[in-house]
Design an enzyme around this catalytic site. Structure first.
Site: not given
Ligand SMILES: Cc1cc2nc3c(=O)[nH]c(=O)nc-3n(C[C@H](O)[C@H](O)[C@H](O)COP(=O)(O)O)c2cc1C
Length: 400
Positions: A205, A300, A337
């Protein structure tokens, strides 16, 4: 008895500001002694500091006989309650970072037992030079307290970061600054994870790690014990208590190992959402085929994995790099989250975000109206984020 302050002055243009800082400290009732490097004496005269402090100025390590009953560098280090170096040249920063003791000031640094307040001051390119940045990171890792230079017009007619903080700012920083994170353990993730395709290629990224490193620096400056889990970064992590990782799975493992000992978690890393399904042990050869297909599988979500391990008193902060619908997306992540707060930034803007030194973050939490830091340095944004995290920590643990 008044507080005893040792002021180290080195050879930079900002010496003239140091005279004012010295005056502020004397006016506040502190007893001030000044060590000047020989280079500093080319910018302002020792007589100026002598007149302000009413004390002899220390310059030469080998001034035998002036005060024969003391060994100056050891005595001064023991005498001082606080030690400030302002301005701090690139040279003195490098010397302190590497334990060099070749003049009175650097010889006094080594026996001094507490953190030193260091106010860097130099030309923008000297400041940005990777070696200076590395040395500053080292100073920070040794526990010294860096007073961030300002951004703006410099005496050398350039513009940028490196101008010494104003005397009033230094005075407030040293004498009025609280350490709100002292006694707390802060875990920070920074940089980008890298998902290997074969031994030479990987998917990653975009992330410089600058924001995460700013959080590390500021958490330290605010008194926290800080551990960093770092993926790929374009800024140095030397000198910080760092666990280096590559992939999202490694980052998850490292964070899981640390989380029980953490009070505040700041997830600033850009974690890859997917990894390569079939890693090739050997380098994938170039073929004549016009295309190849790499199958990806989902990684994950680190924060979701941590949710079951989260203790009541812990504060989890995340980042949301968004190119559209900032608020909607940030709120969704906050809820999904299990975060206490989320810092969202607009990555479509060129003046903030990736690789830049500035940022503008909007902080969302469940119990307060969102607020913006405004466009500020990443260090200032990090400080605001951490102070808000501290507020949430106080609420959860009954110590606001
Ligand atoms: C006019 C002038 C201005 C300078 N300003 C700075 C400065 O602001 N910051 C810096 O790091 N060095 C600056 N330097 C270079 C330092 O003076 C030089 O590196 C010196 O060796 C520093 O010595 P010291 O760290 O022992 O004081 C300047 C030099 C000159 C001639």
């Amino acid at each position: 008895m008044s507080k005893k302050i040792l002021l180290g002055v080195t050879g930079g243009i900002a010496c003239y500001k140091s005279v004012h800082l010295c005056r502020l400290m004397v006016k506040a009732g502190y007893e001030v002694k000044v060590i000047m490097t020989p280079a500093a004496c080319s910018f302002v005269t020792p007589l100026t500091f002598q007149a302000i402090t009413g004390n002899r100025i220390y310059i030469n390590e080998f001034d035998a006989g002036v005060e024969p009953d003391i060994i100056e560098h050891v005595w001064l280090a023991g005498w001082a309650d606080e030690f400030i170096i302002a301005p701090a040249t690139a040279n003195i920063i490098a010397k302190i970072a590497h334990g060099i003791a070749d003049d009175l000031l650097t010889s006094t640094v080594l026996p001094y037992k507490k953190p030193i307040f260091i106010a860097p001051s130099m030309n923008v390119d000297m400041y940005a030079n990777p070696v200076t940045q590395k040395n500053l990171a080292l100073l920070s890792s040794f526990g010294h307290d860096l007073i961030d230079p300002n951004t703006g017009e410099m005496a050398c007619r350039t513009e940028g970061k490196g101008r010494m903080a104003e005397p009033e700012e230094i005075f407030d920083y040293v004498f009025c600054k609280e350490k709100p994170l002292s006694g707390l353990k802060v875990l920070v993730t920074a940089g980008a994870t890298a998902e290997a395709i074969d031994p030479v290629r990987f998917i990653t990224n975009r992330s410089s790690g600058k924001m995460g490193l700013a959080v590390v620096r500021q958490a330290k400056a605010l008194g926290a014990e800080v551990r960093l889990v770092a993926g790929l970064t374009s800024v140095g992590t030397e000198g910080f208590d760092t666990v280096k990782v590559q992939s999202a799975l490694e980052m998850l493992d490292a964070v899981q190992k640390e989380i029980a000992q953490t009070d505040i978690l700041v997830m600033a890393a850009a974690v890859a959402d997917f990894r390569v399904a079939e890693y090739s042990e050997t380098k994938i050869k170039k073929t004549d085929e016009a295309e190849i297909t790499i199958r990806l599988v989902k990684n994950p979500d680190i924060l979701k994995e941590l949710a079951p391990l989260k203790k009541n008193g812990q504060v989890f902060a995340g980042f949301a790099a968004e190119s559209d619908n900032l608020e909607v997306n940030a709120r969704k992540k906050l809820a999904e989250k299990g975060l206490d707060m989320i810092a969202a930034n607009d990555i479509s803007r060129k003046d903030i975000g990736f690789e830049t030194d500035d940022n503008e973050i909007m902080i969302f939490s469940s119990d307060r109206e969102p607020f913006s830091t405004g466009k500020v340095s990443k260090d200032t944004a990090a400080e605001k984020l951490l102070l808000f995290a501290r507020e949430l920590y106080g609420k959860k643990n009954g110590s606001v």
